[in-house]
Scaffold this motif. Structure first.
Motif, PDB file in Angstrom:
ATOM      1  N   HIS A 178      -0.416   6.257  -3.197  1.00 19.38           N
ATOM      2  CA  HIS A 178      -1.482   7.087  -2.660  1.00 19.38           C
ATOM      3  C   HIS A 178      -1.992   8.063  -3.715  1.00 19.38           C
ATOM      4  O   HIS A 178      -1.223   8.566  -4.530  1.00 19.38           O
ATOM      5  CB  HIS A 178      -0.970   7.870  -1.448  1.00 19.38           C
ATOM      6  N   GLU A 179      -3.276   8.352  -3.643  1.00 16.10           N
ATOM      7  CA  GLU A 179      -3.906   9.250  -4.602  1.00 16.10           C
ATOM      8  C   GLU A 179      -3.721  10.698  -4.189  1.00 16.10           C
ATOM      9  O   GLU A 179      -4.009  11.073  -3.045  1.00 16.10           O
ATOM     10  CB  GLU A 179      -5.390   8.932  -4.719  1.00 16.10           C
ATOM     11  N   TYR A 196      -1.266   9.812  -8.932  1.00 13.12           N
ATOM     12  CA  TYR A 196      -0.859   8.960  -7.815  1.00 13.12           C
ATOM     13  C   TYR A 196       0.608   9.203  -7.496  1.00 13.12           C
ATOM     14  O   TYR A 196       1.374   9.655  -8.346  1.00 13.12           O
ATOM     15  CB  TYR A 196      -1.062   7.482  -8.167  1.00 13.12           C
ATOM     16  N   ASP A 235       0.814  -1.223   0.000  1.00 11.66           N
ATOM     17  CA  ASP A 235       0.000   0.000   0.000  1.00 11.66           C
ATOM     18  C   ASP A 235       0.847   1.272   0.000  1.00 11.66           C
ATOM     19  O   ASP A 235       0.590   2.219   0.756  1.00 11.66           O
ATOM     20  CB  ASP A 235      -0.971   0.013   1.175  1.00 11.66           C
ATOM     21  N   ASP A 284       4.946   6.266  -1.961  1.00 10.48           N
ATOM     22  CA  ASP A 284       5.581   6.639  -0.703  1.00 10.48           C
ATOM     23  C   ASP A 284       6.975   6.015  -0.639  1.00 10.48           C
ATOM     24  O   ASP A 284       7.110   4.790  -0.589  1.00 10.48           O
ATOM     25  CB  ASP A 284       4.734   6.150   0.468  1.00 10.48           C
TER      26      ASP A 284
END
Length: 78
Positions: free
Chosen positions: A27-28, A33, A24, A36
């Protein structure tokens, strides 16, 4: 930072990359996008599924897209 999302993602946001990321790390943002750099495990799962070829390993970001390395870092400073 292992991977960077560049300009072809702007306003695209297909999200295939998000679905395959095992940690995960994607991130949007408002217009695209971002990956990280502290979460990414450098697995490369996101790169081949990007429908607009916007994802590059940091060392291979094209010269005309290098600004996205800093843009990505800045996104996660917030």
């Amino acid at each position: 930072m292992a991977f960077v999302i560049t300009s072809p993602c702007i306003d695209e946001k297909a999200a295939e990359c998000v679905e395959v990321c095992p940690v995960d790390a994607i991130h949007e943002g408002e217009d695209q996008y971002y990956i990280d750099p502290d979460t990414c495990i450098d697995c490369g799962a996101c790169e081949p599924v990007c429908p607009v070829s916007a994802i590059y390993q940091e060392d291979f970001v094209p010269d005309d897209q290098k600004e996205f390395i800093q843009k990505n870092r800045d996104f996660f400073k917030k």
